[in-house]
Design a protein around this motif. Structure first.
Motif, PDB file in Angstrom:
ATOM      1  N   ALA A 257       0.838  -1.206   0.000  1.00 61.11           N
ATOM      2  CA  ALA A 257       0.000   0.000   0.000  1.00 61.11           C
ATOM      3  C   ALA A 257       0.869   1.250   0.000  1.00 61.11           C
ATOM      4  CB  ALA A 257      -0.924   0.005   1.213  1.00 61.11           C
ATOM      5  N   ALA A 258       1.945   1.207   0.788  1.00 59.01           N
ATOM      6  CA  ALA A 258       2.870   2.346   0.830  1.00 59.01           C
ATOM      7  C   ALA A 258       3.507   2.576  -0.532  1.00 59.01           C
ATOM      8  CB  ALA A 258       3.947   2.110   1.885  1.00 59.01           C
ATOM      9  N   ALA A 259       3.794   1.479  -1.262  1.00 56.69           N
ATOM     10  CA  ALA A 259       4.405   1.614  -2.594  1.00 56.69           C
ATOM     11  C   ALA A 259       3.499   2.396  -3.537  1.00 56.69           C
ATOM     12  CB  ALA A 259       4.706   0.229  -3.166  1.00 56.69           C
ATOM     13  N   VAL A 260       2.192   2.145  -3.445  1.00 56.61           N
ATOM     14  CA  VAL A 260       1.238   2.879  -4.279  1.00 56.61           C
ATOM     15  C   VAL A 260       1.106   4.324  -3.794  1.00 56.61           C
ATOM     16  CG1 VAL A 260      -1.166   3.016  -5.027  1.00 56.61           C
ATOM     17  CG2 VAL A 260      -0.037   0.788  -4.862  1.00 56.61           C
ATOM     18  N   LEU A 261       1.059   4.504  -2.475  1.00 58.59           N
ATOM     19  CA  LEU A 261       0.837   5.833  -1.909  1.00 58.59           C
ATOM     20  C   LEU A 261       2.024   6.767  -2.093  1.00 58.59           C
ATOM     21  CD1 LEU A 261      -1.022   4.956   1.432  1.00 58.59           C
ATOM     22  CD2 LEU A 261      -1.998   5.644  -0.757  1.00 58.59           C
ATOM     23  N   VAL A 262       3.208   6.214  -2.410  1.00 60.55           N
ATOM     24  CA  VAL A 262       4.365   7.075  -2.673  1.00 60.55           C
ATOM     25  C   VAL A 262       4.050   8.067  -3.780  1.00 60.55           C
ATOM     26  CG1 VAL A 262       6.744   7.105  -3.565  1.00 60.55           C
ATOM     27  CG2 VAL A 262       6.091   5.457  -1.823  1.00 60.55           C
ATOM     28  N   TRP A 263       3.161   7.660  -4.713  1.00 59.97           N
ATOM     29  CA  TRP A 263       2.736   8.573  -5.783  1.00 59.97           C
ATOM     30  C   TRP A 263       2.240   9.894  -5.198  1.00 59.97           C
ATOM     31  CZ3 TRP A 263       2.320   9.202 -11.040  1.00 59.97           C
ATOM     32  CH2 TRP A 263       1.369  10.129 -11.487  1.00 59.97           C
ATOM     33  N   SER A 264       1.557   9.801  -4.061  1.00 61.86           N
ATOM     34  CA  SER A 264       0.978  11.001  -3.449  1.00 61.86           C
ATOM     35  C   SER A 264       2.025  11.931  -2.861  1.00 61.86           C
ATOM     36  CB  SER A 264      -0.002  10.593  -2.334  1.00 61.86           C
ATOM     37  OG  SER A 264      -1.022   9.782  -2.846  1.00 61.86           O
ATOM     38  N   PHE A 265       3.222  11.406  -2.613  1.00 62.70           N
ATOM     39  CA  PHE A 265       4.251  12.217  -1.970  1.00 62.70           C
ATOM     40  C   PHE A 265       5.417  12.546  -2.890  1.00 62.70           C
ATOM     41  CE2 PHE A 265       1.855  10.215   1.378  1.00 62.70           C
ATOM     42  CZ  PHE A 265       1.702  11.230   2.301  1.00 62.70           C
ATOM     43  N   ALA A 266       5.337  12.085  -4.136  1.00 63.81           N
ATOM     44  CA  ALA A 266       6.351  12.478  -5.106  1.00 63.81           C
ATOM     45  C   ALA A 266       6.146  13.952  -5.444  1.00 63.81           C
ATOM     46  CB  ALA A 266       6.231  11.628  -6.375  1.00 63.81           C
ATOM     47  N   GLY A 267       7.216  14.703  -5.470  1.00 66.40           N
ATOM     48  CA  GLY A 267       7.093  16.111  -5.822  1.00 66.40           C
ATOM     49  C   GLY A 267       7.956  17.056  -5.005  1.00 66.40           C
ATOM     50  N   TRP A 268       8.551  16.549  -3.918  1.00 64.59           N
ATOM     51  CA  TRP A 268       9.374  17.440  -3.096  1.00 64.59           C
ATOM     52  C   TRP A 268      10.611  17.899  -3.850  1.00 64.59           C
ATOM     53  CZ3 TRP A 268       6.555  19.344   0.359  1.00 64.59           C
ATOM     54  CH2 TRP A 268       5.640  18.576   1.082  1.00 64.59           C
ATOM     55  N   GLU A 269      10.994  17.158  -4.880  1.00 67.37           N
ATOM     56  CA  GLU A 269      12.166  17.536  -5.664  1.00 67.37           C
ATOM     57  C   GLU A 269      11.823  18.533  -6.770  1.00 67.37           C
ATOM     58  OE1 GLU A 269       9.904  15.020  -8.131  1.00 67.37           O
ATOM     59  OE2 GLU A 269      10.427  14.819  -6.017  1.00 67.37           O
ATOM     60  N   ALA A 270      10.521  18.746  -7.025  1.00 64.23           N
ATOM     61  CA  ALA A 270      10.119  19.590  -8.154  1.00 64.23           C
ATOM     62  C   ALA A 270      10.591  21.034  -7.993  1.00 64.23           C
ATOM     63  CB  ALA A 270       8.601  19.557  -8.313  1.00 64.23           C
ATOM     64  N   LEU A 271      10.654  21.518  -6.757  1.00 66.73           N
ATOM     65  CA  LEU A 271      11.027  22.906  -6.526  1.00 66.73           C
ATOM     66  C   LEU A 271      12.524  23.144  -6.724  1.00 66.73           C
ATOM     67  CD1 LEU A 271       9.476  25.487  -5.707  1.00 66.73           C
ATOM     68  CD2 LEU A 271      10.203  25.066  -3.344  1.00 66.73           C
ATOM     69  N   THR A 272      13.324  22.069  -6.707  1.00 63.74           N
ATOM     70  CA  THR A 272      14.775  22.250  -6.769  1.00 63.74           C
ATOM     71  C   THR A 272      15.219  22.881  -8.094  1.00 63.74           C
ATOM     72  OG1 THR A 272      15.083  19.978  -7.595  1.00 63.74           O
ATOM     73  CG2 THR A 272      15.202  20.314  -5.212  1.00 63.74           C
ATOM     74  N   SER A 273      14.580  22.521  -9.195  1.00 61.30           N
ATOM     75  CA  SER A 273      14.962  23.086 -10.490  1.00 61.30           C
ATOM     76  C   SER A 273      14.541  24.543 -10.623  1.00 61.30           C
ATOM     77  CB  SER A 273      14.346  22.275 -11.637  1.00 61.30           C
ATOM     78  OG  SER A 273      14.910  20.983 -11.686  1.00 61.30           O
ATOM     79  N   LEU A 274      13.668  24.993  -9.730  1.00 60.93           N
ATOM     80  CA  LEU A 274      13.197  26.378  -9.762  1.00 60.93           C
ATOM     81  C   LEU A 274      13.809  27.219  -8.647  1.00 60.93           C
ATOM     82  CD1 LEU A 274       9.391  25.647 -10.375  1.00 60.93           C
ATOM     83  CD2 LEU A 274      11.152  26.112 -12.088  1.00 60.93           C
ATOM     84  N   ALA A 275      14.747  26.640  -7.879  1.00 59.91           N
ATOM     85  CA  ALA A 275      15.317  27.354  -6.730  1.00 59.91           C
ATOM     86  C   ALA A 275      15.967  28.667  -7.135  1.00 59.91           C
ATOM     87  CB  ALA A 275      16.338  26.466  -6.010  1.00 59.91           C
ATOM     88  N   GLY A 276      16.617  28.678  -8.290  1.00 57.00           N
ATOM     89  CA  GLY A 276      17.280  29.891  -8.747  1.00 57.00           C
ATOM     90  C   GLY A 276      16.328  31.006  -9.122  1.00 57.00           C
TER      91      GLY A 276
END
Length: 430
Positions: free
Chosen positions: A185-204
């Motif tokens: 169940a956690a493996a499926v729910l990881v989809w819900s928490f993917a995205g914390w890295e998205a802001l890194t490419s916009l940090a500048g």
């Protein structure tokens, strides 16, 4: 020159992480583990704190459009950076059909039309985020802020209205498929928490990355964690076993809480949530693609737009074309939502492993940021073990990245080789 404010940055993170996870994934988790999926939700919320903090610390110290790829380059060299960059860049088109399908299911429930409605909704969402990002962060950042505020309000209203109908009996039996089911169940729910890295490419793009990135991430963590837990717990307590059988649990929740024909409202909410997530990922991926081209990891003609404040329109066009290609393949092959989710999750978890490992080398030792990176790395490796055969796609992408990197290096070396000296044939000297 357009720059991201802290509220806009927080909205980008909220959109990237919250997105489609709240409209359909609670049902997928309930299918696997029943009410015990709440344990997986809580665990992933807790693990999100060190993971998000790690990427925020990296973004604050090394603000660059390359994001995680830049961190890996600084820590481990060019080859690792190319692999991570490709994984993230090409994971966005892989996840687009899933996000569109989830929103499309709500639109179809409201207006009918079957698979055709779902496909048209997905195509419309891709086209919309492409137009938004074509005009740069000045437009997409403001739109994202409005979306995040609107959606947070709507989700809170839906949850509070449904709470009086919650029943403890709906949580029994708590683990109908056994406690071991919490892991898949956690493996499926990881989809819900993917995205914390998205802001890194916009940090500048922030005015002051060292100050603004951690603050924007902290706001996003509080908002996302609260909303996820509220919606997931309320869905299970109110809908009971029906949570696992519906494709649109949020719609069911609003029907119970508000009453009447609310399918149109929930369809609008689903589309807006998906639009926010896709906008955040497309903005980040487009910027990353330009940075990868700048660093030699993608063809040089994609480099335009890699600078701060610039719009990477060529890279955005490639991502959009790949979106429609992936959508076509998913439609023709009749791929299920859960299948594509696991494939995309595998990509993100590998990116998290590389990013956390890079943080251990780049962040100052004996600091809370470094300790958080240790927790993030251990938890990412543990999540990687739950993905299974779905890792074949990211491994294929990694091999393709290494092949491209090898050939690119050979071309560079060939250009640098000195021209052979010209020698006169024997007997021609005067």
């Amino acid at each position: 020159m357009s720059r991201l404010s802290i509220p806009q940055g927080a909205a980008v993170s909220v959109g990237a992480v919250l997105g489609t996870g709240v409209i359909s994934v609670p049902a997928l988790g309930a299918q696997v583990a029943g009410p015990a999926s709440l344990v997986a939700w809580v665990a992933l919320i807790v693990l999100s704190v060190p993971l998000a903090a790690t990427f925020a610390a990296l973004g604050a110290r090394h603000a660059d459009a390359g994001g995680v790829s830049t961190y890996v380059r600084r820590a481990f060299g060019d080859r690792g950076a190319t692999v991570v960059g490709w994984l993230f860049y090409f994971s966005v088109p892989t996840g687009a059909p899933v996000a569109g399908y989830m929103a499309g299911a709500y639109v179809e429930a409201a207006f009918g039309g079957g698979q055709r409605t779902i496909l048209l909704t997905t195509a419309g969402l891709v086209a919309t985020v492409t137009v938004m990002n074509y005009f740069g962060l000045r437009v997409s950042g403001r739109v994202q802020l409005v979306l995040a505020a609107t959606l947070a309000t709507l989700l809170l209203v839906a949850t509070i209205a449904a709470l009086p109908h919650a029943r403890v009996a709906n949580l029994q039996p708590f683990a109908p498929h056994g406690w071991a089911a919490i892991v898949p169940a956690a493996a499926v729910l990881v989809w819900s928490f993917a995205g914390w890295e998205a802001l890194t490419s916009l940090a500048g793009e922030f005015r002051d990355p060292a100050r603004d990135v951690p603050r924007a991430t902290a706001i996003a963590l509080a908002v996302v964690g609260s909303l996820y837990l509220a919606v997931a717990a309320t869905s299970l307590a109110v809908l009971g076993p029906a949570t696992a059988t519906t494709e649109a649990p949020l719609a069911e929740l609003m029907m119970v809480g508000i009453g009447g024909p609310v399918t149109v409202i929930t369809a609008v909410v689903a589309v807006l949530l998906t639009l926010g997530a896709m906008n955040a990922y497309h903005a980040s991926a487009a910027k990353l693609g330009a940075a990868l081209a700048r660093d030699g990891a993608l063809p040089g003609w994609l480099e335009r737009g890699s600078g701060i404040g610039q719009v990477p329109r060529r890279s955005l066009a490639v991502v959009t074309a790949a979106d429609f290609l992936a959508l076509t393949v998913a439609a023709v092959a009749h791929l299920g939502t859960r299948q594509i989710i696991l494939v995309t999750v595998g990509v993100f978890v590998i990116v998290y492993v590389f990013g956390s490992a890079a943080a251990l080398r780049l962040l100052p030792r004996r600091t809370w940021a470094h300790r958080g990176a240790i927790v993030a790395l251990v938890s990412s490796v543990a999540l990687l073990a739950t993905i299974g055969p779905s890792l074949l796609w990211p491994l294929g992408v990694a091999v393709a990245a290494l092949v491209y990197d090898h050939r690119s290096r050979r071309r560079v070396r060939a250009r640098r080789l000195p021209e052979p000296e010209h020698r006169e044939p024997a007997g021609t000297a005067v």
